[in-house]
Design a protein around this motif. Sequence first.
Motif, short mmCIF file in Angstrom:
data_model
loop_
_atom_site.label_atom_id
_atom_site.label_comp_id
_atom_site.label_asym_id
_atom_site.label_seq_id
_atom_site.Cartn_x
_atom_site.Cartn_y
_atom_site.Cartn_z
N ARG A 71 0.82 -1.21 0.00
CA ARG A 71 0.00 0.00 0.00
C ARG A 71 0.86 1.26 0.00
O ARG A 71 0.81 2.07 0.92
N GLU A 72 1.64 1.46 -1.05
CA GLU A 72 2.46 2.66 -1.15
C GLU A 72 1.63 3.91 -1.39
O GLU A 72 2.16 5.02 -1.31
N ASP A 73 0.33 3.73 -1.66
CA ASP A 73 -0.55 4.88 -1.84
C ASP A 73 -0.94 5.52 -0.51
O ASP A 73 -1.51 6.60 -0.49
N ARG A 79 -0.22 2.83 6.79
CA ARG A 79 0.26 1.48 6.51
C ARG A 79 0.52 0.72 7.81
O ARG A 79 0.16 -0.44 7.94
N ASP A 128 -12.74 -1.61 -4.74
CA ASP A 128 -11.38 -1.13 -5.06
C ASP A 128 -11.00 -1.62 -6.44
O ASP A 128 -11.39 -2.72 -6.85
#
Length: 161
Positions: A71-73, A79, A128
Motif C-alpha cells: 500500500r504505497e498509496d 500502513r 477497489d
Amino acid sequence: MSSFYSMREKLLPLGIYTDEPGSELYCEQQAFAAGLDLLFEQLEEMEAELFISTAETYGLSEREKLFGRVREDLTLSQRRELLCKRELMNFEVLTLEAFGRVLESWGVSDYSFVESLTRARLTVRIADELDETQQRVIEERANIEIPAHAEVRITYGISDE
C-alpha cells in the motif's frame, strides 16, 4: 562513537601498537572502522525495519506482501495502522466488523456486505480497483484465513451480482 575510536581505545593500552597518523596500524584501523561502521548502520536499519512501529521501507512492504498488496498509496502511519489491525485478527468472532477489519488488513478500503440469512451466506463486494494478481492474493488469503464453516462469497466491482 565510531568503530575507529573504539578499536583505538582497546589497542593502545596494550603498549605494542602505535597509532601515529600514517602508520600501518592507523591505516588498518581506519579501513576496518569504515567497514564496521557500514555494517552497524545496516544492522540498525534492519532492527528498525523489524518492527511495525519503526519500519519505513521494506519492513512494511514485505509484511504487506504477506497479507495482500503493498500500500504505497498510503502514508507510513496508515500502513502501520493496517498492519497492526492485521496482527490483531481474531476469527473466533465472526461479525461484520471483524470481516471489515480483515478486509482492511488485506489492503481493501472500498467494500460492502450483503447478508443472506436464508442461504446463510455473506457476500463481500469489493469496489477497489484491483488487478487479477491482487484479486488472486485476496482469494488466497480468504481461503486460508476465513474459517471453513463461514460461507463467504467475494465479488469485485460495483455491479449487482
